[in-house]
Design an enzyme around this catalytic site. Sequence first.
Site, mmCIF file in Angstrom:
data_model
loop_
_atom_site.group_PDB
_atom_site.id
_atom_site.type_symbol
_atom_site.label_atom_id
_atom_site.label_comp_id
_atom_site.label_asym_id
_atom_site.label_seq_id
_atom_site.Cartn_x
_atom_site.Cartn_y
_atom_site.Cartn_z
ATOM 1 C CE LYS A 17 -5.132 12.611 -28.324
ATOM 2 N NZ LYS A 17 -6.187 12.645 -29.377
ATOM 3 C CB CYS A 72 -8.232 15.281 -28.043
ATOM 4 S SG CYS A 72 -9.912 14.795 -28.558
ATOM 5 C CD GLU A 120 -6.883 16.275 -31.345
ATOM 6 O OE1 GLU A 120 -6.335 15.169 -31.242
ATOM 7 O OE2 GLU A 120 -8.102 16.477 -31.089
#
Length: 533
Positions: free
Chosen positions: A356, A407, A297
């Site tokens: 994300k 994440c 990430e």
Amino acid sequence: MKLHLVIALISGILMGLTTAPVNAWPLAWIALVPLWVLVVSYERKKAEEKKAKLSFFPFTFLLLPLCWGIGYHGTALFWITGIHPMTWLGVPWLPSLLITIFCWTFITLWGAGLVTVWAIGFRTIFDLIPNSKYPIQNTLVRLLIGTALWCSLESFWSSGSLWWTSLSYTQSPHNLAILHLGQISGPNTITAAIVAVNGLIAELGIGKEKNNFDKVILSKLIIVISLLAGLHIIGFVLYSRPLIQPPETALKVGIIQGNIPNKIKFNSAGWYRAIEGYTIGYRTLADKGVDAVLIPETALPFIWTNPDRIPRSFYTAVLEKGAVAWVGGFGETERNLTNSLFTVTASGEIFSRYDKVKLVPLGEYIPFEEYLGSLIDKLSPLDAHLILGKPNQVFDTPFGRAIVGICYDSAFSELFRRQAANGGEFILSAANDAHYKESMMAQHHAQDIMRAIETDRWAVRATNTGYSGIIDPHGQTQWLSKINTFELHAATIYRRQSQTLYVRWGDWLTPLLLLLAALIPAVEYLLQKKNDN
């Protein structure tokens, strides 16, 4: 009453110890028992005290689930304190400490709120349902309603922005057999199993005033043992199924764990180190014959909108070596930024992009920004604010469609289920946990183990500082990196198109439990009313 509060707090802490770093996962099957007993017992006392016209939910009752929730969520989420100090973000030491305490307190109380609502709902329902003359029937009705309510609340809480500590993840990564129940109806299947077993054990000591107490407790004990054994047997059967992996579905992937400390990640020294490290790592893995390389990430923290934005040395390496690169960076949408994963092909083109979906509150976006933005804006290292990705994204690659989690996405099983249902054949998980404690890294790995099992997919994890890893569809970790080291790893995974019951139908168990929880008391009430007439 003080003793009851201490018991509730300690039992909640015991549930918290089931997660990393202690990993005492067997405690999850008994740690809810004291709270169940206290809630049910208080209900009985309250029924006797109604003549005294006390308030419906006295503060002393609310403290019981609150203490349990604080014990569980506060212990399990203690890793959040690893964000201190945030001096690298320009936040002075003392304000950093205060912000950290606020964050830990808030997320702890948010989780404790779920437990408190459960206790209120649990007791309220039984204030409305007449007791049966059969103790076993009372136990089963209590069990059904308590389990259905907890699963419903976890579903509701997980639909928001703050979610991590489902009861289901207390079993990951060690109890792989029970984790395979997630293939049936997702994480709530495991949560239901834990709540049901705890409830049955708690019910062993409830109803002592009945004449046939010995027979009742024996019946309950048999049910407890049968349920616990049966659940593990079902899970073990699913766990024991062989993985069918045709050679033509093989995909050789590389992982780069860059180990770039957050203190330097967003300055020139960090950028140089990242470009150099990921370029060398990419070349090394490409020389080993990998088909693609996964990078963590925001590993290369630049805005990637076209090939011209790609760091030149890395771009040149991709053109020369030809292995696909999955790179974490920032995207741009209408003058706002996204935390994204990009597919860069051998021609240097950006083939696909995933944004994300679940951003970290305070860290990546500011809740109630119009009120709090000016106060805590320094928590973000970016000039522009991040925006959420759409939940219905697909991520196509030259090797087929992939499932992506960046994440915090890993805590939300529905994101992975939806992508698997839309044809995702393997999981790519990119993360940066550098600013948290090692226990968080282990818990994050445990979350991805659950996602791999639920979707029946191989998972590839690339993180900045650890733990990076390879997970097979049975949740077995085939490789796990060390912490705070630069590491390269190449492995073969297999693309899969199977669909578990959970992938096909989603969480069908929770609605079913709710339906049964509503029907059984209703039927019992009608039968009793008929007998009275």
